[in-house]
Write a protein that holds these residues in place. Structure first.
Motif, PDB file in Angstrom:
ATOM      1  N   GLU A 106      59.962  53.952  67.113  1.00 36.48           N
ATOM      2  CA  GLU A 106      58.502  53.931  67.178  1.00 36.48           C
ATOM      3  C   GLU A 106      57.975  52.717  66.431  1.00 36.48           C
ATOM      4  N   ASN A 109      54.301  50.796  65.407  1.00 37.07           N
ATOM      5  CA  ASN A 109      52.840  50.806  65.366  1.00 37.07           C
ATOM      6  C   ASN A 109      52.342  49.416  65.758  1.00 37.07           C
ATOM      7  N   THR A 169      53.189  45.840  63.364  1.00 40.31           N
ATOM      8  CA  THR A 169      54.529  45.975  63.941  1.00 40.31           C
ATOM      9  C   THR A 169      55.639  46.049  62.900  1.00 40.31           C
ATOM     10  N   HIS A 206      45.946  55.315  72.198  1.00 34.50           N
ATOM     11  CA  HIS A 206      45.597  56.387  71.267  1.00 34.50           C
ATOM     12  C   HIS A 206      45.218  57.683  71.978  1.00 34.50           C
ATOM     13  N   GLY A 226      48.432  59.569  72.366  1.00 30.97           N
ATOM     14  CA  GLY A 226      49.329  59.523  71.215  1.00 30.97           C
ATOM     15  C   GLY A 226      49.238  60.730  70.308  1.00 30.97           C
ATOM     16  N   SER A 241      47.841  58.188  65.727  1.00 32.39           N
ATOM     17  CA  SER A 241      47.398  57.236  66.747  1.00 32.39           C
ATOM     18  C   SER A 241      45.962  57.509  67.174  1.00 32.39           C
ATOM     19  N   PHE A 299      50.921  52.738  70.123  1.00 33.72           N
ATOM     20  CA  PHE A 299      52.305  52.724  69.647  1.00 33.72           C
ATOM     21  C   PHE A 299      53.251  52.368  70.789  1.00 33.72           C
ATOM     22  N   TYR A 345      57.276  52.731  72.098  1.00 32.55           N
ATOM     23  CA  TYR A 345      58.461  53.566  71.900  1.00 32.55           C
ATOM     24  C   TYR A 345      59.608  53.131  72.798  1.00 32.55           C
TER      25      TYR A 345
END
Length: 206
Positions: A101, A103, A107, A180, A183, A187, A194, A196
């Motif tokens: 994961e 963000n 990052t 978001h 999420g 989030s 995010f 993944y």
């Protein structure tokens, strides 16, 4: 006293100006989120395709393609479709999850269980018709965010297989960019996207 009042009013106005300049509206936050996503796509040289192209290609994303899912805003790349079969229309099962994961608003913030191959996250999944629901029951995602699975995580499950394969090359693998609105609580509350990388593998037993 008359000299003090104008100064006091001016002081309040200055405070109000700075307070307003620091306040971000929801629209401002969404614009920033869009920028984070666009910067990530540009940095990774991602080729975004439409769903029509995705379907014409047999629901595949060759090369560095990510399909943009109109209904959810999720960007999805299928690295490996996986062994076995897709989730069936009336099925309950448990999936082993390995993930990374990132963000996209920062990052450097990364969480992963890829270095613990024998200790995967676990997700309980149910499918009824075309509706998929899920909850985390164990692992880092469960510990940090609770049982609720981000809606964006469920998008790939309509396009991949979830076999109980033991060989790494047979495990389904996807990459997704999750806005978001799809999420987890962090989030959605911070209006940040995010990224993944996830593998899904059916648990041998319930």
């Amino acid at each position: 006293m008359r000299r003090v009042i104008p100064f006091f009013i001016a002081f309040i106005c200055v405070l109000s100006f700075f307070s307003c300049s620091k306040y971000e509206t929801y629209a401002d936050q969404k614009k920033k989120e869009r920028t984070y996503i666009e910067n990530f796509i540009s940095a990774r040289n991602i080729q975004v395709i439409e769903e029509a192209t995705f379907k014409a290609q047999g629901n595949t994303t060759p090369g560095n393609q990510f399909v943009y899912m109109n209904n959810t805003g999720v960007y999805m790349h299928i690295t490996h479709k996986g062994a076995g079969t897709p989730l069936q229309e009336t099925e309950n099962c448990r999936l082993y999850i390995r993930f990374k994961e990132v963000n996209l608003s920062d990052t450097a913030k990364i969480m992963t269980n890829l270095f613990s191959p024998y200790d995967p996250d676990i997700m309980s999944v149910s499918k009824s018709g075309t509706t998929i629901t899920a909850s985390f029951t164990y692992g880092g995602m469960y510990s940090l965010y609770g049982a609720s699975v981000p809606a964006g995580w469920l998008v790939p499950l309509s396009y991949i297989n979830v076999g109980d394969a033991t060989a790494d090359e047979d495990v389904s693998k996807v990459s997704i960019i999750v806005p978001h609105t799809q999420g987890h609580t962090v989030s959605s509350s911070n209006v940040c996207p995010f990224y993944y990388e996830i593998s899904f593998q059916r648990s041998p037993t319930l």
